[in-house]
Design a protein around this motif. Structure first.
Motif, PDB file in Angstrom:
ATOM      1  N   SER A  98       7.520   8.617   4.244  1.00  0.00           N
ATOM      2  CA  SER A  98       7.735   8.096   5.430  1.00  0.00           C
ATOM      3  C   SER A  98       7.487   8.789   6.580  1.00  0.00           C
ATOM      4  N   GLY A  99       6.561   8.137   7.584  1.00  0.00           N
ATOM      5  CA  GLY A  99       6.160   8.994   8.616  1.00  0.00           C
ATOM      6  C   GLY A  99       4.671   9.244   8.271  1.00  0.00           C
ATOM      7  N   GLU A 100       4.284   9.368   7.193  1.00  0.00           N
ATOM      8  CA  GLU A 100       2.869   9.574   6.732  1.00  0.00           C
ATOM      9  C   GLU A 100       1.979   8.465   6.652  1.00  0.00           C
ATOM     10  N   ASN A 101       0.579   8.633   6.526  1.00  0.00           N
ATOM     11  CA  ASN A 101      -0.168   7.500   6.467  1.00  0.00           C
ATOM     12  C   ASN A 101      -0.752   7.131   4.980  1.00  0.00           C
ATOM     13  N   PRO A 102      -0.254   6.101   4.457  1.00  0.00           N
ATOM     14  CA  PRO A 102      -0.773   5.761   3.159  1.00  0.00           C
ATOM     15  C   PRO A 102      -2.393   5.581   2.914  1.00  0.00           C
ATOM     16  N   GLU A 103      -2.705   6.142   1.490  1.00  0.00           N
ATOM     17  CA  GLU A 103      -4.166   5.963   1.208  1.00  0.00           C
ATOM     18  C   GLU A 103      -4.329   4.732   0.360  1.00  0.00           C
ATOM     19  N   LEU A 104      -5.750   4.341   0.462  1.00  0.00           N
ATOM     20  CA  LEU A 104      -6.263   3.508  -0.179  1.00  0.00           C
ATOM     21  C   LEU A 104      -7.735   3.516  -0.504  1.00  0.00           C
ATOM     22  N   VAL A 105      -8.290   2.643  -1.489  1.00  0.00           N
ATOM     23  CA  VAL A 105      -9.836   2.845  -1.441  1.00  0.00           C
ATOM     24  C   VAL A 105     -10.268   1.337  -1.369  1.00  0.00           C
ATOM     25  N   ILE A 106     -11.237   1.508  -0.336  1.00  0.00           N
ATOM     26  CA  ILE A 106     -12.055   0.189  -0.104  1.00  0.00           C
ATOM     27  C   ILE A 106     -13.352   0.036  -1.040  1.00  0.00           C
ATOM     28  N   VAL A 107     -13.420  -0.939  -1.874  1.00  0.00           N
ATOM     29  CA  VAL A 107     -14.563  -1.120  -2.755  1.00  0.00           C
ATOM     30  C   VAL A 107     -15.438  -2.047  -2.133  1.00  0.00           C
ATOM     31  N   TYR A 108     -16.663  -1.707  -1.666  1.00  0.00           N
ATOM     32  CA  TYR A 108     -17.528  -2.595  -1.037  1.00  0.00           C
ATOM     33  C   TYR A 108     -18.669  -3.281  -2.052  1.00  0.00           C
ATOM     34  N   GLY A 109     -19.001  -2.507  -2.979  1.00  0.00           N
ATOM     35  CA  GLY A 109     -19.772  -3.005  -4.164  1.00  0.00           C
ATOM     36  C   GLY A 109     -21.342  -3.250  -3.654  1.00  0.00           C
ATOM     37  N   ASP A 110     -21.847  -4.011  -4.459  1.00  0.00           N
ATOM     38  CA  ASP A 110     -23.422  -4.132  -4.163  1.00  0.00           C
ATOM     39  C   ASP A 110     -23.581  -5.181  -3.172  1.00  0.00           C
ATOM     40  N   GLN A 111     -24.830  -5.717  -3.228  1.00  0.00           N
ATOM     41  CA  GLN A 111     -25.656  -6.633  -2.345  1.00  0.00           C
ATOM     42  C   GLN A 111     -24.834  -8.142  -2.597  1.00  0.00           C
ATOM     43  N   ARG A 112     -24.381  -8.277  -3.819  1.00  0.00           N
ATOM     44  CA  ARG A 112     -23.975  -9.693  -4.318  1.00  0.00           C
ATOM     45  C   ARG A 112     -22.573  -9.687  -3.639  1.00  0.00           C
TER      46      ARG A 112
ATOM     47  N   VAL B 159       0.847  -1.213   0.030  1.00  0.00           N
ATOM     48  CA  VAL B 159      -0.024   0.071  -0.081  1.00  0.00           C
ATOM     49  C   VAL B 159       0.858   1.080  -0.017  1.00  0.00           C
ATOM     50  N   GLU B 160       1.998   1.318   0.684  1.00  0.00           N
ATOM     51  CA  GLU B 160       2.817   2.338   0.802  1.00  0.00           C
ATOM     52  C   GLU B 160       3.462   2.532  -0.427  1.00  0.00           C
ATOM     53  N   ALA B 161       4.002   1.516  -1.034  1.00  0.00           N
ATOM     54  CA  ALA B 161       4.613   1.667  -2.382  1.00  0.00           C
ATOM     55  C   ALA B 161       3.899   2.127  -3.522  1.00  0.00           C
ATOM     56  N   ALA B 162       2.760   1.996  -3.395  1.00  0.00           N
ATOM     57  CA  ALA B 162       1.659   2.286  -4.596  1.00  0.00           C
ATOM     58  C   ALA B 162       0.709   3.501  -4.282  1.00  0.00           C
ATOM     59  N   ASP B 163       1.469   4.103  -3.310  1.00  0.00           N
ATOM     60  CA  ASP B 163       0.471   5.502  -3.113  1.00  0.00           C
ATOM     61  C   ASP B 163       1.675   6.556  -3.281  1.00  0.00           C
ATOM     62  N   PRO B 164       1.437   7.251  -4.650  1.00  0.00           N
ATOM     63  CA  PRO B 164       2.203   8.159  -4.985  1.00  0.00           C
ATOM     64  C   PRO B 164       2.693   9.422  -4.385  1.00  0.00           C
ATOM     65  N   ASN B 165       1.948   9.620  -3.205  1.00  0.00           N
ATOM     66  CA  ASN B 165       1.926  10.892  -2.260  1.00  0.00           C
ATOM     67  C   ASN B 165       2.385  10.420  -0.941  1.00  0.00           C
ATOM     68  N   TRP B 166       2.573   9.172  -0.620  1.00  0.00           N
ATOM     69  CA  TRP B 166       3.159   8.786   0.417  1.00  0.00           C
ATOM     70  C   TRP B 166       4.471   9.031   0.806  1.00  0.00           C
TER      71      TRP B 166
END
Length: 155
Positions: A26-40, A17-24
């Motif tokens: 060291s010492g900061e919190n990396p960002e990500l996106v949680i996709v939860y989708g529909d009821q299926r 997650v850290e390596a794939a966050d272009p804005n991250w």
């Protein structure tokens, strides 16, 4: 998972997650996106920032106004939750997401390159593991799935 909905991300996942966050940095919190989708969808899929940008570019390449583009935009933009990993390597899962997959005490993580999934352990066993076992039963007894790595496993 604790009472506030925090789950610890395995350390190896955090490095991805850290390596794939272009804005991250060291010492900061990396960002990500949680996709939860529909009821299926019975799991949460966590995308690194680079992975979600790749998905967004593919969605943007679809014809404007097409049903495919609308459905993917709804799933990846309307049914997702941008967040950060906290300083102790945890994600805070809002009640809406925990309730969606019926997550109570334990979470099961499964990595898939630049994404990872969060499952309720019992749901994973009942659905994904059962599906894999069924698929394996349809293969010859001497078949080794590792053959797929060489492109020779096509059946």
């Amino acid at each position: 998972m604790d009472t506030k909905g925090r789950v610890s991300i395995p350390a190896s996942f955090r490095r991805v997650v850290e390596a794939a966050d272009p804005n991250w940095k060291s010492g900061e919190n990396p960002e990500l996106v949680i996709v939860y989708g529909d009821q299926r969808r019975n799991f949460l899929e966590c995308y690194t920032m680079e992975a979600i940008e790749e998905v967004d570019a593919k969605i943007d390449a679809l014809p404007r106004g097409s049903m495919q583009r609308k459905m993917l935009q709804r799933m990846f933009h309307g049914q997702s939750f941008p967040t950060t990993v906290d300083e102790t390597g945890r994600l805070v899962l809002p009640a809406k997401l925990r309730n969606k997959i019926d997550l109570e005490k334990e979470a099961f993580f499964i990595a898939a390159g630049d994404t990872f999934q969060i499952w309720k352990p019992e749901t994973f066993e009942a659905e994904e593991q059962a599906e894999s076992e069924k698929w394996m039963e349809e293969l010859p007894d001497d078949f080794d799935p590792v053959q797929f790595l060489d492109g020779t496993g096509g059946l």
